[in-house]
Design a protein around this motif. Structure first.
Motif, PDB file in Angstrom:
ATOM      1  N   LEU A 256       0.844  -1.194   0.000  1.00  0.00           N
ATOM      2  CA  LEU A 256       0.000   0.000   0.000  1.00  0.00           C
ATOM      3  C   LEU A 256       0.877   1.241   0.000  1.00  0.00           C
ATOM      4  CD1 LEU A 256      -2.633  -0.940   2.732  1.00  0.00           C
ATOM      5  CD2 LEU A 256      -2.847  -1.189   0.264  1.00  0.00           C
ATOM      6  N   GLU A 257       0.567   2.166  -0.900  1.00  0.00           N
ATOM      7  CA  GLU A 257       1.276   3.440  -0.926  1.00  0.00           C
ATOM      8  C   GLU A 257       0.422   4.479  -1.634  1.00  0.00           C
ATOM      9  OE1 GLU A 257       4.977   2.595  -2.824  1.00  0.00           O
ATOM     10  OE2 GLU A 257       4.056   1.921  -4.665  1.00  0.00           O
ATOM     11  N   GLY A 258       0.762   5.713  -1.427  1.00  0.00           N
ATOM     12  CA  GLY A 258       0.074   6.812  -2.098  1.00  0.00           C
ATOM     13  C   GLY A 258      -1.403   6.896  -1.772  1.00  0.00           C
ATOM     14  N   ALA A 259      -2.214   7.100  -2.808  1.00  0.00           N
ATOM     15  CA  ALA A 259      -3.654   7.279  -2.644  1.00  0.00           C
ATOM     16  C   ALA A 259      -4.321   6.027  -2.073  1.00  0.00           C
ATOM     17  CB  ALA A 259      -4.293   7.646  -3.978  1.00  0.00           C
ATOM     18  N   HIS A 260      -3.814   4.859  -2.449  1.00  0.00           N
ATOM     19  CA  HIS A 260      -4.401   3.620  -1.935  1.00  0.00           C
ATOM     20  C   HIS A 260      -4.198   3.515  -0.421  1.00  0.00           C
ATOM     21  CE1 HIS A 260      -4.954  -1.002  -2.511  1.00  0.00           C
ATOM     22  NE2 HIS A 260      -5.801  -0.493  -1.661  1.00  0.00           N
ATOM     23  N   LEU A 261      -3.015   3.854   0.059  1.00  0.00           N
ATOM     24  CA  LEU A 261      -2.748   3.839   1.496  1.00  0.00           C
ATOM     25  C   LEU A 261      -3.627   4.866   2.210  1.00  0.00           C
ATOM     26  CD1 LEU A 261      -1.208   2.950   4.006  1.00  0.00           C
ATOM     27  CD2 LEU A 261       0.613   4.543   3.365  1.00  0.00           C
ATOM     28  N   ALA A 262      -3.757   6.047   1.638  1.00  0.00           N
ATOM     29  CA  ALA A 262      -4.598   7.092   2.236  1.00  0.00           C
ATOM     30  C   ALA A 262      -6.046   6.622   2.342  1.00  0.00           C
ATOM     31  CB  ALA A 262      -4.507   8.371   1.418  1.00  0.00           C
ATOM     32  N   TYR A 263      -6.524   5.927   1.315  1.00  0.00           N
ATOM     33  CA  TYR A 263      -7.888   5.397   1.334  1.00  0.00           C
ATOM     34  C   TYR A 263      -8.049   4.359   2.445  1.00  0.00           C
ATOM     35  CZ  TYR A 263     -12.046   2.832  -0.062  1.00  0.00           C
ATOM     36  OH  TYR A 263     -13.266   2.212  -0.056  1.00  0.00           O
ATOM     37  N   GLU A 264      -7.103   3.431   2.550  1.00  0.00           N
ATOM     38  CA  GLU A 264      -7.176   2.388   3.579  1.00  0.00           C
ATOM     39  C   GLU A 264      -7.114   2.991   4.983  1.00  0.00           C
ATOM     40  OE1 GLU A 264      -7.766  -0.835   3.314  1.00  0.00           O
ATOM     41  OE2 GLU A 264      -7.585  -1.073   1.151  1.00  0.00           O
ATOM     42  N   GLN A 265      -6.370   4.076   5.159  1.00  0.00           N
ATOM     43  CA  GLN A 265      -6.236   4.704   6.472  1.00  0.00           C
ATOM     44  C   GLN A 265      -7.546   5.326   6.947  1.00  0.00           C
ATOM     45  OE1 GLN A 265      -2.870   7.193   5.531  1.00  0.00           O
ATOM     46  NE2 GLN A 265      -1.482   5.876   6.692  1.00  0.00           N
ATOM     47  N   GLN A 266      -8.481   5.568   6.048  1.00  0.00           N
ATOM     48  CA  GLN A 266      -9.788   6.110   6.423  1.00  0.00           C
ATOM     49  C   GLN A 266     -10.685   5.053   7.057  1.00  0.00           C
ATOM     50  OE1 GLN A 266     -11.473   7.913   2.939  1.00  0.00           O
ATOM     51  NE2 GLN A 266      -9.777   9.338   2.696  1.00  0.00           N
TER      52      GLN A 266
END
Length: 71
Positions: A50-60
């Motif tokens: 996970l990195e970038g936008a995908h990581l940000a999405y998962e962190q929500q």
């Protein structure tokens, strides 16, 4: 790097999609993820970096907790 691991809790049964669980773990590589989880006796189906936008999405996600295992 953070990885999302899809797994089944038991290694004795055939994987069933409805029983698939996920966890998040910090590791250097996919090999490092497998090494850190080897003593848990789980059936790892897939490891996704996970990195970038995908990581940000998962962190929500309210269930987002990074498992930290030192080895």
């Amino acid at each position: 790097m953070i990885f999302k691991v899809f797994y089944q809790e038991t290694i004795d049964e055939v994987p069933v999609r409805e029983k698939t669980k996920t966890l998040y773990i910090e590791a250097e590589s996919e090999r490092d993820v497998r090494r850190k989880l080897q003593d848990r006796h789980i059936n790892i189906e897939y490891i996704q970096p996970l990195e970038g936008a995908h990581l940000a999405y998962e962190q929500q996600n309210p269930d987002f907790h990074v498992l930290e295992i030192e080895q």
